[in-house]
Enzyme design. Structure first.
Site, PDB file in Angstrom:
ATOM      1  N   TYR A 142     -46.128  55.959 -65.136  1.00 56.68           N
ATOM      2  CA  TYR A 142     -45.087  55.893 -65.695  1.00 56.68           C
ATOM      3  C   TYR A 142     -43.985  55.452 -64.694  1.00 56.68           C
ATOM      4  CZ  TYR A 142     -41.095  56.789 -68.472  1.00 56.68           C
ATOM      5  OH  TYR A 142     -39.890  56.426 -69.600  1.00 56.68           O
ATOM      6  N   LYS A 177     -41.781  52.851 -63.468  1.00 63.99           N
ATOM      7  CA  LYS A 177     -40.492  51.905 -63.548  1.00 63.99           C
ATOM      8  C   LYS A 177     -39.333  51.936 -62.371  1.00 63.99           C
ATOM      9  CE  LYS A 177     -39.445  53.408 -67.925  1.00 63.99           C
ATOM     10  NZ  LYS A 177     -39.123  51.476 -69.026  1.00 63.99           N
TER      11      LYS A 177
END
Ligand SMILES: NC(=O)c1ccc[n+]([C@@H]2O[C@H](COP(=O)([O-])OP(=O)(O)OC[C@H]3O[C@@H](n4cnc5c(N)ncnc54)[C@H](O)[C@@H]3O)[C@@H](O)[C@H]2O)c1
Length: 301
Positions: free
Chosen positions: A162, A166
């Site tokens: 993630y 991101k």
């Protein structure tokens, strides 16, 4: 007077829940025609449910706004932009918001956990944005908002997949900002904090109650409005707080470009890590400038 979005077409991905829903409701209430995209899966990226997007469209229409539902995955970004063009004839705003989580500590992370998070967050934002960008260039106007996370900016335990995707979204945003600058196309990144199903039960009830998604959406609207000329920015936002981030660089230490030892690096370690006289670089040209300022280069040309 409220910012006016009449005549503008906004695509919000993952707008069936949480933050995306809130952005869609706000932009819809300010006059934008909204494509409410949502696959309607679980927060871990399983399943699908087209009614999730329909429900938000019904809410926007019930308050007198204009909206259309789109149930495609962001992995099929072209279809989402096609939906905007088919229904509203243009696309002015893209808010890349769709997201899932597959948290695992790094040593346990599978290829599948990595690939799925990459497919939705980074590849998905790429697909939607690339499909929209040529239309924005041609019309000389466009606004992108990418959704990053504190986990991406600072790293977070159990979120290697993630956080990597991101922060990459901010890289994408910064380059779109550069390539779009002369064509009226701007791109910014937000790192929100909001109570949503994705946050689960991480925080206590009192804190969750303060973290309303509605406290993030006004920043999104500001960044998407034609009156805002900010581009390439990175903002943290949540619970009534908005702040901007930038890079900071130590003055650094200089060595002979013709060669130097690891001992010299070790001796200068404190200087390399000293932020007391820091600068704030904004482009690769700033890197070239710093390199060119090496005092060892004087008289070498
Ligand atoms: N909530 C927070 O505090 C927080 C913090 C940092 C970043 N974010 C980011 O904000 C965004 C929104 O998160 P949220 O908290 O509102 O979560 P959420 O789970 O409530 O909403 C995300 C939405 O994205 C949709 N979605 C997932 N995969 C999709 C796909 N392939 N195509 C289309 N839609 C898809 C889901 O169906 C869901 O409705 C995410 O990108 C998330 O990573 C949230």
């Amino acid at each position: 007077m409220a910012l006016d979005f009449r005549g503008r077409v906004a695509v919000i991905t993952g707008a069936g829940n949480g933050l995306g829903r809130s952005h869609a409701l706000l932009l819809g209430s300010l006059g934008a025609s909204v494509v409410v995209n949502d696959l309607g899966g679980s927060w871990q990226g399983e399943g699908s449910d087209a009614t999730v997007a329909d429900a938000v469209v019904a809410e926007i229409k019930a308050s007198g706004g204009e909206a259309v539902a789109n149930p495609d995955s962001v992995a099929q970004g072209d279809k989402i932009i096609e939906c905007a063009l088919d229904h509203f004839g243009r696309v002015d705003i893209v808010v890349n918001n769709a997201g899932i989580l597959r948290d695992k500590s790094f040593h346990k992370m599978s290829d599948e956990d990595w690939d799925l998070v990459y497919e939705v967050h980074l590849k998905g934002a790429f697909k939607v944005s690339r499909a929209a960008f040529p239309h924005m260039r041609e019309q000389g106007y466009g606004r992108f908002v990418m959704t990053t996370s504190a986990a991406g900016i600072y790293g977070n335990f159990g979120q290697a997949n993630y956080s990597a995707c991101k922060l990459a979204l901010h890289g994408l945003s910064q380059t779109i900002a550069i390539e779009g600058r002369n064509r009226g196309v701007q791109s910014n990144t937000i790192a929100p904090l909001a109570a949503s199903r994705m946050m689960g039960t991480i925080l206590d009830e009192k804190t969750m109650a303060r973290l309303k998604p509605e406290t993030v959406s006004p920043l999104v609207a500001q960044l998407c409005h034609e009156s805002c000329d900010t581009t390439g920015g990175l903002f943290e936002v949540g619970a009534g707080w908005i702040a901007r981030l930038r890079w900071e660089r130590s003055r650094g230490a200089y060595f002979s470009p013709s060669g130097f030892t690891v001992d010299e690096v070790a001796d200068s370690w404190d200087t390399i890590n000293d932020f007391s006289d820091a600068t704030h670089p904004t482009s690769p040209a700033d890197t070239m400038r710093a390199v060119g300022e090496n005092p060892h280069l004087v008289g070498q040309d």
